[in-house]
Design a protein around this motif. Structure first.
Motif, mmCIF file in Angstrom:
data_model
loop_
_atom_site.group_PDB
_atom_site.id
_atom_site.type_symbol
_atom_site.label_atom_id
_atom_site.label_comp_id
_atom_site.label_asym_id
_atom_site.label_seq_id
_atom_site.Cartn_x
_atom_site.Cartn_y
_atom_site.Cartn_z
ATOM 1 N N UNK A 107 0.846 -1.201 0.000
ATOM 2 C CA UNK A 107 0.000 0.000 0.000
ATOM 3 C C UNK A 107 0.879 1.248 0.000
ATOM 4 N N UNK A 108 1.920 1.232 0.812
ATOM 5 C CA UNK A 108 2.848 2.364 0.862
ATOM 6 C C UNK A 108 3.551 2.576 -0.471
ATOM 7 N N UNK A 109 4.035 1.490 -1.050
ATOM 8 C CA UNK A 109 4.738 1.590 -2.331
ATOM 9 C C UNK A 109 3.835 2.223 -3.393
ATOM 10 N N UNK A 110 2.572 1.776 -3.440
ATOM 11 C CA UNK A 110 1.702 2.154 -4.561
ATOM 12 C C UNK A 110 0.839 3.396 -4.323
ATOM 13 N N UNK A 111 0.782 3.912 -3.103
ATOM 14 C CA UNK A 111 -0.265 4.894 -2.790
ATOM 15 C C UNK A 111 -0.208 6.174 -3.640
ATOM 16 N N UNK A 112 0.986 6.585 -4.034
ATOM 17 C CA UNK A 112 1.111 7.829 -4.808
ATOM 18 C C UNK A 112 1.471 7.565 -6.266
ATOM 19 N N UNK A 113 1.152 6.381 -6.750
ATOM 20 C CA UNK A 113 1.629 5.994 -8.090
ATOM 21 C C UNK A 113 1.099 6.905 -9.204
ATOM 22 N N UNK A 114 -0.025 7.567 -8.965
ATOM 23 C CA UNK A 114 -0.575 8.473 -9.991
ATOM 24 C C UNK A 114 -0.274 9.951 -9.705
ATOM 25 N N UNK A 115 0.458 10.195 -8.648
ATOM 26 C CA UNK A 115 0.633 11.568 -8.158
ATOM 27 C C UNK A 115 1.227 12.523 -9.191
ATOM 28 N N UNK A 118 -8.011 19.125 -7.009
ATOM 29 C CA UNK A 118 -7.063 18.293 -7.753
ATOM 30 C C UNK A 118 -6.147 17.415 -6.892
ATOM 31 N N UNK A 119 -5.672 17.926 -5.736
ATOM 32 C CA UNK A 119 -4.799 17.057 -4.927
ATOM 33 C C UNK A 119 -5.485 15.751 -4.494
ATOM 34 N N UNK A 120 -6.815 15.747 -4.568
ATOM 35 C CA UNK A 120 -7.533 14.528 -4.161
ATOM 36 C C UNK A 120 -7.585 13.493 -5.284
ATOM 37 N N UNK A 121 -7.352 13.925 -6.499
ATOM 38 C CA UNK A 121 -7.533 13.021 -7.640
ATOM 39 C C UNK A 121 -6.572 11.835 -7.622
ATOM 40 N N UNK A 122 -5.323 12.104 -7.201
ATOM 41 C CA UNK A 122 -4.323 11.033 -7.345
ATOM 42 C C UNK A 122 -4.644 9.808 -6.500
#
Ligand SMILES: [Fe+2]
Ligand SMILES: [Fe+2]
Length: 192
Positions: free
Chosen positions: A49-57, A83-87
């Motif tokens: 979960x940590x690795x992937x959480x910001x994958x679209x950031x 917008x910051x919520x989209x990722x």
């Protein structure tokens, strides 16, 4: 620490993120594992979960929105305008559709890592907290946040939600209803 079995995801992450955000993600993964060692839970899932959480950031806003739409996720007005919520929503969508991840708890943890929500699962709480306390974090109250989180998850959540809502309001930003509901469940003093 799980680095080998998730090498493909980590390589993908490195190709999609700046060095700074990559380091952040790996630190969140590490912090999430440490939290499971302290408070229980599935450390391997917490790591992922940590690795992937910001994958679209760092994807373009239109790509984030497209990924959300393609997954059939309908977003509300506050999310659309923030917008910051989209990722977070796009990250969960990407993990589901592009990476084939089916674990709903893992997908939810990614989806709600920015706003929090009422009724968070253990994993959702772990990721939410880990995002605030990773090694490279240096915002003004980070040491208090770390200390509160080491006292208990409840104290960590309370501090994080108060901090976040205060910060949003002080900057004149909208507060997502999921965050308000999380605050009402985890953030306010008990008995009120
Ligand atoms: Fe994030
Ligand atoms: Fe993050």
């Amino acid at each position: 620490m799980y680095r080998e079995q998730y090498k493909t995801y980590i390589d993908l992450l490195a190709s999609r993120l700046s060095q700074k955000r990559f380091v952040h993600s790996m630190n969140v993964a590490k912090a999430a594992v440490q939290l499971t060692q302290r408070y229980g839970g599935d450390s391997e899932k917490a790591y992922l979960a940590g690795v992937l959480h910001d994958i679209m950031k760092e994807e373009k806003p239109e790509t984030q929105l497209q990924t959300i739409k393609e997954c059939g996720i309908i977003i509300d007005t506050v999310t659309f305008q923030g917008r910051p919520l989209w990722h977070a929503k796009a990250g969960a969508a990407y993990c589901k559709t592009a990476l084939g991840i089916t674990d709903q708890d893992l997908l939810n943890a990614i989806s709600y890592h920015t706003t929090g929500r009422a009724g968070m699962s253990h994993l959702e709480k772990i990721l939410y907290l880990a995002d605030y306390i990773g090694e490279e974090r240096d915002y003004e109250d980070v040491e208090i946040m770390r200390a509160e989180t080491l006292c208990s998850m409840e104290r960590g959540l309370r501090y994080a939600l108060r901090f976040t809502i205060n910060d949003l309001v002080s900057r004149g930003k909208a507060v997502h209803l999921d965050t308000v509901r999380a605050y009402n469940e985890y953030g306010k003093d008990s008995g009120e």
